[in-house]
Scaffold this active site. Structure first.
Site, PDB file in Angstrom:
ATOM      1  N   ARG A  51       5.303   2.752  10.842  1.00  0.00           N
ATOM      2  CA  ARG A  51       4.613   1.483  10.542  1.00  0.00           C
ATOM      3  C   ARG A  51       3.537   1.213  11.592  1.00  0.00           C
ATOM      4  O   ARG A  51       2.467   0.679  11.300  1.00  0.00           O
ATOM      5  CB  ARG A  51       5.622   0.321  10.478  1.00  0.00           C
ATOM      6  CG  ARG A  51       4.944  -1.039  10.336  1.00  0.00           C
ATOM      7  CD  ARG A  51       5.857  -2.158   9.837  1.00  0.00           C
ATOM      8  NE  ARG A  51       7.198  -2.112  10.352  1.00  0.00           N
ATOM      9  CZ  ARG A  51       7.576  -2.440  11.585  1.00  0.00           C
ATOM     10  NH1 ARG A  51       6.683  -2.820  12.472  1.00  0.00           N
ATOM     11  NH2 ARG A  51       8.846  -2.358  11.950  1.00  0.00           N
ATOM     12  N   TYR A 103     -12.882 -11.227  -7.319  1.00  0.00           N
ATOM     13  CA  TYR A 103     -11.787 -10.625  -8.097  1.00  0.00           C
ATOM     14  C   TYR A 103     -10.645 -11.645  -8.293  1.00  0.00           C
ATOM     15  O   TYR A 103     -10.307 -12.387  -7.368  1.00  0.00           O
ATOM     16  CB  TYR A 103     -11.297  -9.375  -7.351  1.00  0.00           C
ATOM     17  CG  TYR A 103     -10.012  -8.813  -7.877  1.00  0.00           C
ATOM     18  CD1 TYR A 103      -9.914  -8.349  -9.184  1.00  0.00           C
ATOM     19  CD2 TYR A 103      -8.869  -8.750  -7.071  1.00  0.00           C
ATOM     20  CE1 TYR A 103      -8.723  -7.842  -9.675  1.00  0.00           C
ATOM     21  CE2 TYR A 103      -7.681  -8.236  -7.547  1.00  0.00           C
ATOM     22  CZ  TYR A 103      -7.614  -7.788  -8.858  1.00  0.00           C
ATOM     23  OH  TYR A 103      -6.433  -7.291  -9.336  1.00  0.00           O
ATOM     24  N   ASP A 175     -15.946  -7.379   0.439  1.00  0.00           N
ATOM     25  CA  ASP A 175     -15.205  -6.431  -0.394  1.00  0.00           C
ATOM     26  C   ASP A 175     -16.221  -5.438  -0.959  1.00  0.00           C
ATOM     27  O   ASP A 175     -17.096  -5.794  -1.753  1.00  0.00           O
ATOM     28  CB  ASP A 175     -14.483  -7.205  -1.511  1.00  0.00           C
ATOM     29  CG  ASP A 175     -13.591  -6.306  -2.363  1.00  0.00           C
ATOM     30  OD1 ASP A 175     -13.921  -5.122  -2.524  1.00  0.00           O
ATOM     31  OD2 ASP A 175     -12.584  -6.825  -2.900  1.00  0.00           O
ATOM     32  N   LYS A 200      -9.468   2.309  -6.561  1.00  0.00           N
ATOM     33  CA  LYS A 200     -10.540   2.540  -7.527  1.00  0.00           C
ATOM     34  C   LYS A 200     -11.299   3.834  -7.213  1.00  0.00           C
ATOM     35  O   LYS A 200     -10.748   4.897  -7.294  1.00  0.00           O
ATOM     36  CB  LYS A 200     -11.471   1.325  -7.547  1.00  0.00           C
ATOM     37  CG  LYS A 200     -10.734  -0.009  -7.722  1.00  0.00           C
ATOM     38  CD  LYS A 200     -10.227  -0.181  -9.110  1.00  0.00           C
ATOM     39  CE  LYS A 200      -9.232  -1.314  -9.346  1.00  0.00           C
ATOM     40  NZ  LYS A 200      -8.807  -2.194  -8.319  1.00  0.00           N
TER      41      LYS A 200
HETATM   42  C1  LIG Z   1     -13.133  -5.800  -6.164  1.00  0.00           C
HETATM   43  C2  LIG Z   1     -11.641  -5.688  -6.059  1.00  0.00           C
HETATM   44  N1  LIG Z   1     -11.048  -6.004  -4.885  1.00  0.00           N
HETATM   45  C3  LIG Z   1      -9.708  -5.915  -4.737  1.00  0.00           C
HETATM   46  C4  LIG Z   1      -8.885  -5.520  -5.774  1.00  0.00           C
HETATM   47  C5  LIG Z   1      -7.401  -5.453  -5.552  1.00  0.00           C
HETATM   48  O1  LIG Z   1      -7.002  -4.125  -5.337  1.00  0.00           O
HETATM   49  P1  LIG Z   1      -5.550  -3.548  -5.694  1.00  0.00           P
HETATM   50  O2  LIG Z   1      -5.399  -3.578  -7.183  1.00  0.00           O
HETATM   51  O3  LIG Z   1      -5.579  -2.170  -5.125  1.00  0.00           O
HETATM   52  O4  LIG Z   1      -4.549  -4.430  -5.022  1.00  0.00           O
HETATM   53  C6  LIG Z   1      -9.467  -5.169  -6.996  1.00  0.00           C
HETATM   54  C7  LIG Z   1      -8.608  -4.720  -8.119  1.00  0.00           C
HETATM   55  O5  LIG Z   1      -9.054  -4.608  -9.258  1.00  0.00           O
HETATM   56  C8  LIG Z   1     -10.872  -5.261  -7.143  1.00  0.00           C
HETATM   57  O6  LIG Z   1     -11.486  -4.950  -8.296  1.00  0.00           O
END
Ligand SMILES: Cc1ncc(COP(=O)(O)O)c(C=O)c1O
Length: 261
Positions: A51, A103, A175, A200
């Site tokens: 961890r 998101y 992000d 992704k």
């Molecule tokens: C732009 C964006 N940020 C964060 C996330 C969250 O990621 P995770 O599904 O890996 O938790 C997503 C998920 O679709 C996303 O599209």
């Protein structure tokens, strides 16, 4: 010859290939060990408990830090675990400005969880400089953007947000899931902390969930490391290896295909 002389594809391969010091293996061994032997009771070695640190995760974390031109990288179980960790650098009584196109999972976290910990928020169109200026309060610590946003694909002017936020002594978190460091390096534009859903494009095979953070400064990196270790939402070691493999071929998945001859 420096790294900047190479193509993006070669840069990514060179950045993610860190030969194993023990064997010279170009791909890191998957170190599936929760615990590491300590030779001395008083002085821990580099690794003691996964961890807190693991050699396979280190290769991934160092790679994403280099690709994003940051100081330190961190790998998490999901993108949301990374985003939660970033928000946990805030404290009770702090205020965060969040871009209005964000998101849905991030929206849920901000609206349903942050208030439980005494963290205030406002959603603002961060591309509207007047609206952004007007949203700052004396306790605003962070402006959080996502560009392009999911699902609207709205693009935010990163430099403009950074200029306004830093004038108010607030940090900018971005992000970068949709662009990846191949097409956009927010830290180069002044952002303080970059986030990814590694699930992704970075993983690229729809077979794992993963999250990443890269910080610009060592201080912010230390704060994120403390939370990563304290909360423990780290990425499993086999998934670190898969994510690293996905990143190696990121460029090939990202470029338009050459015309068939
Ligand atoms: C732009 C964006 N940020 C964060 C996330 C969250 O990621 P995770 O599904 O890996 O938790 C997503 C998920 O679709 C996303 O599209």
């Amino acid at each position: 010859m420096s790294l900047s002389d190479f193509s993006d594809a070669t840069k990514v391969i060179k950045t993610t290939t860190k030969p194993d010091p023990a064997t010279g293996a170009l791909n890191p061994p998957i170190q599936l060990s929760s615990t590491f032997e300590q030779k001395d009771l008083d002085h821990f070695g580099k690794y003691d408990y996964t961890r807190s640190g693991n050699p396979t995760r280190d290769v991934l974390e160092d790679s994403i830090a280099e690709l994003e031109h940051g100081t330190r990288g961190f790998a998490f179980a999901t993108g949301m675990a990374a985003i939660s960790t970033a928000f946990l650098t805030l404290h009770q009584g702090d205020h965060v400005i969040v871009t209005s196109d964000v998101y849905g999972g991030t929206f849920r976290l901000v609206t349903e969880l942050l208030p439980n910990y005494g963290i205030e928020y406002d959603f603002v169109d961060c591309n509207d400089p007047a609206a952004l200026e007007a949203a700052f309060k004396s306790n605003t610590k962070v402006v959080y953007i996502e560009t392009p946003a999911n699902p609207t694909l709205k693009v935010t002017d990163i430099r403009q947000v950074v200029e306004i936020a830093h004038k108010h002594d607030a940090l900018v978190f971005a992000d970068n899931t949709f662009m990846t460091p191949i097409f956009q390096k927010p830290l180069d534009l002044g952002v303080d902390l970059v986030l990814h859903s590694g699930t992704k494009f970075l993983a690229g095979h729809s077979d794992i969930l993963a999250g990443l953070i890269v910080t610009k400064t060592k201080e912010l990196g230390d704060a994120v490391y403390f939370i990563q270790n304290a909360m423990g939402a780290t990425l499993g070691i086999s998934d670190c290896w898969l994510l690293l493999r996905g990143i190696k071929t990121l460029v090939f998945g990202s470029r338009p295909k050459p015309a068939m001859r």
